[in-house]
Design an enzyme around this catalytic site. Structure first.
Site, PDB file in Angstrom:
ATOM      1  N   HIS A  69     -14.505   1.843  -0.692  1.00  0.00           N
ATOM      2  CA  HIS A  69     -13.437   0.871  -0.418  1.00  0.00           C
ATOM      3  C   HIS A  69     -12.265   1.501   0.328  1.00  0.00           C
ATOM      4  O   HIS A  69     -11.175   0.943   0.354  1.00  0.00           O
ATOM      5  CB  HIS A  69     -12.957   0.215  -1.713  1.00  0.00           C
ATOM      6  CG  HIS A  69     -13.972  -0.738  -2.295  1.00  0.00           C
ATOM      7  ND1 HIS A  69     -13.915  -1.232  -3.572  1.00  0.00           N
ATOM      8  CD2 HIS A  69     -15.089  -1.282  -1.747  1.00  0.00           C
ATOM      9  CE1 HIS A  69     -14.947  -2.038  -3.794  1.00  0.00           C
ATOM     10  NE2 HIS A  69     -15.679  -2.074  -2.708  1.00  0.00           N
ATOM     11  N   ARG A 129       1.488   1.704  -3.602  1.00  0.00           N
ATOM     12  CA  ARG A 129       0.297   2.194  -4.317  1.00  0.00           C
ATOM     13  C   ARG A 129       0.091   3.683  -4.040  1.00  0.00           C
ATOM     14  O   ARG A 129      -0.315   4.438  -4.912  1.00  0.00           O
ATOM     15  CB  ARG A 129      -0.950   1.424  -3.878  1.00  0.00           C
ATOM     16  CG  ARG A 129      -0.926  -0.034  -4.299  1.00  0.00           C
ATOM     17  CD  ARG A 129      -2.269  -0.689  -4.067  1.00  0.00           C
ATOM     18  NE  ARG A 129      -3.276  -0.173  -5.001  1.00  0.00           N
ATOM     19  CZ  ARG A 129      -4.550  -0.543  -4.995  1.00  0.00           C
ATOM     20  NH1 ARG A 129      -4.981  -1.430  -4.112  1.00  0.00           N
ATOM     21  NH2 ARG A 129      -5.392  -0.039  -5.853  1.00  0.00           N
ATOM     22  N   TYR A 137       0.823  -1.222   0.000  1.00  0.00           N
ATOM     23  CA  TYR A 137       0.000   0.000   0.000  1.00  0.00           C
ATOM     24  C   TYR A 137       0.849   1.262   0.000  1.00  0.00           C
ATOM     25  O   TYR A 137       0.440   2.278  -0.577  1.00  0.00           O
ATOM     26  CB  TYR A 137      -1.014  -0.028   1.154  1.00  0.00           C
ATOM     27  CG  TYR A 137      -2.124  -1.005   0.843  1.00  0.00           C
ATOM     28  CD1 TYR A 137      -3.127  -0.656  -0.053  1.00  0.00           C
ATOM     29  CD2 TYR A 137      -2.104  -2.293   1.341  1.00  0.00           C
ATOM     30  CE1 TYR A 137      -4.107  -1.568  -0.410  1.00  0.00           C
ATOM     31  CE2 TYR A 137      -3.081  -3.218   0.995  1.00  0.00           C
ATOM     32  CZ  TYR A 137      -4.077  -2.843   0.121  1.00  0.00           C
ATOM     33  OH  TYR A 137      -5.036  -3.745  -0.250  1.00  0.00           O
ATOM     34  N   THR A 157     -16.204   0.316 -14.197  1.00  0.00           N
ATOM     35  CA  THR A 157     -16.274  -0.762 -13.207  1.00  0.00           C
ATOM     36  C   THR A 157     -16.448  -2.096 -13.923  1.00  0.00           C
ATOM     37  O   THR A 157     -17.102  -2.177 -14.957  1.00  0.00           O
ATOM     38  CB  THR A 157     -17.450  -0.565 -12.218  1.00  0.00           C
ATOM     39  OG1 THR A 157     -18.670  -0.684 -12.930  1.00  0.00           O
ATOM     40  CG2 THR A 157     -17.380   0.789 -11.549  1.00  0.00           C
ATOM     41  N   VAL A 195      -9.292   3.954  -4.341  1.00  0.00           N
ATOM     42  CA  VAL A 195      -8.723   4.433  -3.085  1.00  0.00           C
ATOM     43  C   VAL A 195      -7.767   5.598  -3.320  1.00  0.00           C
ATOM     44  O   VAL A 195      -7.155   6.108  -2.377  1.00  0.00           O
ATOM     45  CB  VAL A 195      -8.015   3.283  -2.316  1.00  0.00           C
ATOM     46  CG1 VAL A 195      -9.052   2.268  -1.833  1.00  0.00           C
ATOM     47  CG2 VAL A 195      -6.957   2.586  -3.159  1.00  0.00           C
ATOM     48  N   ASP A 196      -7.641   6.046  -4.588  1.00  0.00           N
ATOM     49  CA  ASP A 196      -6.826   7.230  -4.871  1.00  0.00           C
ATOM     50  C   ASP A 196      -7.658   8.486  -4.632  1.00  0.00           C
ATOM     51  O   ASP A 196      -8.848   8.411  -4.308  1.00  0.00           O
ATOM     52  CB  ASP A 196      -6.277   7.178  -6.310  1.00  0.00           C
ATOM     53  CG  ASP A 196      -7.405   7.151  -7.352  1.00  0.00           C
ATOM     54  OD1 ASP A 196      -8.233   8.090  -7.365  1.00  0.00           O
ATOM     55  OD2 ASP A 196      -7.465   6.185  -8.141  1.00  0.00           O
ATOM     56  N   GLN A 235     -15.058   3.230  -6.023  1.00  0.00           N
ATOM     57  CA  GLN A 235     -14.390   2.027  -5.518  1.00  0.00           C
ATOM     58  C   GLN A 235     -12.879   2.264  -5.437  1.00  0.00           C
ATOM     59  O   GLN A 235     -12.153   1.408  -4.942  1.00  0.00           O
ATOM     60  CB  GLN A 235     -14.660   0.845  -6.463  1.00  0.00           C
ATOM     61  CG  GLN A 235     -16.128   0.461  -6.548  1.00  0.00           C
ATOM     62  CD  GLN A 235     -16.348  -0.618  -7.595  1.00  0.00           C
ATOM     63  OE1 GLN A 235     -16.364  -0.371  -8.798  1.00  0.00           O
ATOM     64  NE2 GLN A 235     -16.522  -1.835  -7.147  1.00  0.00           N
TER      65      GLN A 235
END
Ligand SMILES: [Zn+2]
Length: 231
Positions: free
Chosen positions: A105, A55, A52, A172, A89-90, A87
């Site tokens: 998310h 990322r 992570y 998606t 996470v950025d 969805q």
């Protein structure tokens, strides 16, 4: 007019955020599923933290693309009548100017404290085990929803789906529940449903309207049409 827009990896991919699925789903030889579960974190926290942290560094280097910009423009016109559920996470929606964004998310840029439950912005890297700003314990984990965990804000999302006039899914795959079921919830509530995706997804047949193409092209076009109809 009330709109709910669900966004997924396909909108960030054009900004250079790797989707991992495209790379065969592997990261340094680990299956992505094996660094995205509570069990993986319990077994090998350092590998999960490094995954992570990497990322997060990649997300910092990415820039919003015209699809993110178009959704920010849509919010500029519709205000509270638009909710973006992502969805991803950025933070590319926020950096494009969107404010009404739900990260179902989780968020790469916050940490979740396993000791006290606080969710706080991250400074630095979690592999260095920084103390929690709230309780001081060094038990921070990425604030991302892993396989087998409950997504955030599902009550708010469901309530908004029940009262929206239009539901759009952008980039998606339709493979991850509960997000894959949002189109059915919106359709049951009488909303018009639109899929904007690079190619047909697992759930394409469930939508009233389908537009295939790169998000940076089809999303601005769709936003222009929505705003023209709204004017
Ligand atoms: Zn804490």
């Amino acid at each position: 007019m009330r709109l709910v827009v669900l966004t997924g990896a396909g909108i960030s991919a054009e900004s250079g955020v790797p989707t991992f699925r495209d790379a065969g789903g592997l990261w340094e030889g680990h299956r992505v599923e094996d660094v995205a579960t509570p069990e993986a974190f319990a077994r090998d926290p350092d590998t999960v933290q490094r995954f992570y942290d990497a990322r997060r560094r990649a997300a910092v280097l990415a820039e919003p693309n015209p699809a993110h910009d178009a959704l920010a423009r849509l919010e500029g016109e519709l205000g509270d009548d638009l909710l973006v559920v992502t969805q991803n996470v950025d933070d590319l929606h926020e950096r494009a100017g969107s404010r009404r964004v739900v990260h179902m998310h989780g968020d790469l840029f916050t940490a979740l404290c396993n000791a006290c439950g606080a969710r706080k912005p991250i400074a630095g890297e979690l592999i260095d085990r920084p103390p929690c700003p709230e309780c001081g314990e060094r038990m921070l984990r990425p604030d991302v929803v892993w396989f087998g965990e409950m997504p955030y804000e599902l009550d708010l999302i469901e309530e908004t789906l029940f009262t929206c006039d239009t539901f759009a899914a952008i980039g998606t795959s339709g493979a991850v529940y509960p997000a894959a079921g949002f189109v059915m919830t919106a359709a049951e509530a009488g909303a018009h449903t639109v899929e904007l995706n690079l190619a047909a997804s697992d759930i394409t047949p469930l939508f009233d309207e389908v537009r295939h193409g790169a998000a940076s092209l089809v999303v601005p076009e769709w936003v222009d049409e929505v705003l023209a109809a709204h004017a």
